[in-house]
Design an enzyme around this catalytic site. Sequence first.
Site, PDB file in Angstrom:
ATOM      1  N   ASP A 109     -64.029 -15.935 -20.144  1.00 58.98           N
ATOM      2  CA  ASP A 109     -63.793 -14.646 -19.473  1.00 58.98           C
ATOM      3  C   ASP A 109     -63.935 -13.455 -20.420  1.00 58.98           C
ATOM      4  OD1 ASP A 109     -61.544 -15.080 -21.007  1.00 58.98           O
ATOM      5  OD2 ASP A 109     -60.107 -14.996 -19.359  1.00 58.98           O
ATOM      6  N   LYS A 160     -49.479 -13.971 -28.110  1.00 60.77           N
ATOM      7  CA  LYS A 160     -48.666 -13.079 -27.251  1.00 60.77           C
ATOM      8  C   LYS A 160     -47.350 -12.694 -27.939  1.00 60.77           C
ATOM      9  CE  LYS A 160     -51.599 -13.988 -23.794  1.00 60.77           C
ATOM     10  NZ  LYS A 160     -52.041 -15.292 -23.478  1.00 60.77           N
ATOM     11  N   ASP A 216     -61.599  -8.840 -22.247  1.00 62.99           N
ATOM     12  CA  ASP A 216     -61.283 -10.042 -21.476  1.00 62.99           C
ATOM     13  C   ASP A 216     -61.261  -9.574 -20.027  1.00 62.99           C
ATOM     14  OD1 ASP A 216     -59.891 -11.889 -19.926  1.00 62.99           O
ATOM     15  OD2 ASP A 216     -58.641 -12.554 -21.581  1.00 62.99           O
TER      16      ASP A 216
END
Length: 371
Positions: A109, A160, A216
């Site tokens: 992606d 993250k 992304d």
Amino acid sequence: MKALFLAGGYGTRLRPFTFTKPKPLIDFANEPIILHQIKALHAVGVRTIVLAVNYQPSEMRKFAKEVKKELDIEIKFSLETEPLGTGGPLKLAEEYLKGNEPFFVLNSDVICDFPFADMLEYHKKNKSEGTILATKVEDPSRYGVIVHQENGKIERFVEKPQEFVGDRINAGIYILNPSVLDTIPLRWTSLEREIFPKLAKEEKIYCYHLNGFWMDVGKPGDFILGSTLYLKFISSQIKESKKVKIHGGVLIEGEDIQGAVLVPKEGRKGVQIGENCRIGPNVVIGKNVRIGNGCRLKNCTIMDGVVIGQSSYIENSIIGWGSHIGSWTRIQSHCFLGEDVTVRDECNINSLTVCPHKGVNQNIMKETIML
Ligand code: GDD
Ligand code: MG
């Protein structure tokens, strides 16, 4: 050379479009996201592609057949019976990847001006086990953050992060040596949470910095942003008379066009644009789209087969395949309409997500999901 695509997961963040197609096959600038990646890999000599998927890949198989017809490339499927995360699929596909050459791994992606040749040269020069493509972003908390030394050697990899560690992030493209496969277990595992932190600790992994745009596009808002960046990039390359391959069509010009507007490769013949329209900047128009007189479109993607009535305004939105937009409508601020959605004449909609095959019959002004 070989490349493995992490093409599993359910693409839930790219709904409503992933109700119709698997995420890697969603049209970005008029061509499936992974076809942009496959063509760029093919250009640097990749001839074997492994698609790591975890759902019945009938659509993907159809796609693979078409790609094989167009490019001299072998496409293999590695099917997980249960999701194996971003690491496990590499181990599962070990028989296809092992050998004495490094291989590419891609999240399916991500969009950029893929610097595969330079990245490969860098990887070979460093003699490292792995190279991660890195880019800078404003909000690193949504990504995997890379802390590295001046020479590119990665010291820490934090997926993250809850607290700020840095703004250099993992762009979702790697070159790995086959020896890395020995460190991956055959179970659900995350490259980013388990494998990369370990390789960083052992000082075996480097990053290569990407110059230029990156996105992304796995969320609709980011998809619009990514399309804008891509269109700006190709139009700037054209202005500077640099060679640029636009795979999904051509940019058109005209009194009714402002900035970058991409249409299928047949040019204006492939779409119908009515009189007195103002289209652009940053608009992608798919095949067989019909736009009525007096429409205004900017920063949006209109997928194949969409029909738009007269005097409609569409901004910062994505209109899914075969949708019907009435006349005098106003569609703005992140409206995401799935396949075959109908919007009645004069409807004014804002921040509305609509599932495939639904109809919009009234004004909707606040963030809403129509199931
Ligand atoms: N085969 C397979 N099996 N593929 C999977 C699975 C699985 O179980 N789960 C996810 N994938 C694929 C997705 O389709 C996608 O191509 C890729 O793995 C990464 O998953 P995302 O869900 O898109 O992750 P992300 O965007 O939150 O984060 C990743 O990408 C960022 C860059 O865009 C991470 O790699 C981050 O570190 C990175 O910064
Ligand atoms: Mg992603």
